[in-house]
Enzyme design. Structure first.
Site, PDB file in Angstrom:
ATOM      1  N   ASP A  80       0.856  -1.188   0.000  1.00  0.00           N
ATOM      2  CA  ASP A  80       0.000   0.000   0.000  1.00  0.00           C
ATOM      3  C   ASP A  80       0.887   1.231   0.000  1.00  0.00           C
ATOM      4  O   ASP A  80       2.100   1.135   0.135  1.00  0.00           O
ATOM      5  CB  ASP A  80      -0.913   0.004   1.242  1.00  0.00           C
ATOM      6  CG  ASP A  80      -0.123   0.105   2.531  1.00  0.00           C
ATOM      7  OD1 ASP A  80      -0.421   0.990   3.336  1.00  0.00           O
ATOM      8  OD2 ASP A  80       0.796  -0.715   2.735  1.00  0.00           O
ATOM      9  N   ASP A 129       2.216   4.583   1.856  1.00  0.00           N
ATOM     10  CA  ASP A 129       2.350   5.005   3.243  1.00  0.00           C
ATOM     11  C   ASP A 129       1.383   6.163   3.493  1.00  0.00           C
ATOM     12  O   ASP A 129       0.711   6.651   2.567  1.00  0.00           O
ATOM     13  CB  ASP A 129       3.797   5.414   3.525  1.00  0.00           C
ATOM     14  CG  ASP A 129       4.160   5.318   4.997  1.00  0.00           C
ATOM     15  OD1 ASP A 129       3.911   4.257   5.589  1.00  0.00           O
ATOM     16  OD2 ASP A 129       4.688   6.293   5.538  1.00  0.00           O
TER      17      ASP A 129
END
Length: 292
Positions: free
Chosen positions: A210, A212
């Site tokens: 993903d 940050d």
């Protein structure tokens, strides 16, 4: 040329490789304590391989508590020559999207609660670390990753944080905008430093799960989407491993990057001043230069 012995350090599921022959879980004793788990050894495509779950099966070791020295020592004792580390990471770059693989070539080490060297009082050594990964092995890892069809970014700076908490928004923005890091994780260090001290070729494959928290859409990412990415990454990591023997059938000796000679001029302590107990612990890691 010599036959490589490939060591894979990764998360749960990476060692579940179809076609692994002569497979067995093997306990390895080290002077640095037990490694994270037993090590799965076998042959894949005729090449010897060893799989070490970095956090242990069932994910029992927190990042700060992974026995990094024991892990690297154990792989060295098993004859491993080339270590490919696979780990999850967050991304600081829009173009390094969830599901992509980043072949790390630089690090920023922000860890502070971990033993970072095999050496110390009684036997001091300083290894060169300006280029912390092996370019030859990293190229092979990139080729194996591309063979799976995944998007691969060749080169990237990995910010190693202590954890186990994730970054604050201020930290995330600083790492991205001021320091220029590309990905962030909790296990890249001191693993890479210890591999260099052990004269092992080392490559790091960071799998983006993903973005940050710097990303404006980060809060919109739900747990289900992260789990889907983790599952996909695990499958792609296993596929990468199956392609490695095909690109690492022969190993140049010596390593053109100098990884296998990292200790050549690194030990500073005079022979008559060396601590025999520490030297004994270094038998696998540095026996070549210490004549253990």
């Amino acid at each position: 040329m010599s036959e490589p012995v490939i060591g894979i350090v990764g998360g749960s599921g990476v060692y579940q490789i179809e076609g692994l022959e002569e497979a067995r879980w093997q306990a390895v004793d080290t002077p640095w304590g037990p490694p994270s788990d037993e090590i799965l050894t076998g042959r894949l495509g005729g090449v010897r391989m060893a799989f070490l779950p970095r956090h242990g099966r069932g994910h029992v070791h927190a990042p700060s508590e992974v026995p990094f020295r024991a892990n690297i020592d154990a792989l060295k004792r098993l004859g491993v020559t080339d270590v490919v580390a696979v780990s999850a990471c967050g991304s600081f770059r829009e173009e390094m999207a969830p599901g992509d693989f980043v072949i790390v070539d630089q690090y920023i080490d922000r860890t502070f609660a971990r033993a970072k060297s095999f050496f110390g009082t009684g036997c001091v050594a300083h290894v060169a670390f300006s280029h912390p990964t092996c370019a030859r092995l990293s190229g092979a890892a990139a080729a194996a990753a591309r063979a799976t069809g995944v998007t691969v970014h060749q080169g990237g700076t990995y910010l190693a944080m202590e954890g186990p908490q994730f970054s604050t928004l201020a930290e995330s923005r600083m790492y991205r905008e001021v320091w220029g890091a590309d990905v962030i994780g909790m296990t890249g260090m001191p693993e890479a430093k210890l591999a260099r001290e052990a004269e092992l070729c080392y490559a790091s494959v960071a799998m983006v799960t993903d973005y940050d928290c710097w990303h404006p859409g980060h809060d919109a990412v739900d747990v289900a989407s992260v789990i889907r990415t983790l599952t996909l990454n695990s499958a792609n990591a296993r596929a990468l491993v199956t392609h490695l023997p095909g690109v690492l059938t022969d190993r140049p000796t010596p390593c053109p990057c100098g990884c296998d000679r990292a200790l050549e001029h690194a030990v500073m302590t005079a022979p008559d001043k060396r601590d025999p107990a520490l030297v004994a612990r270094l038998d696998a890691v540095a026996g070549r230069v210490l004549k253990c």
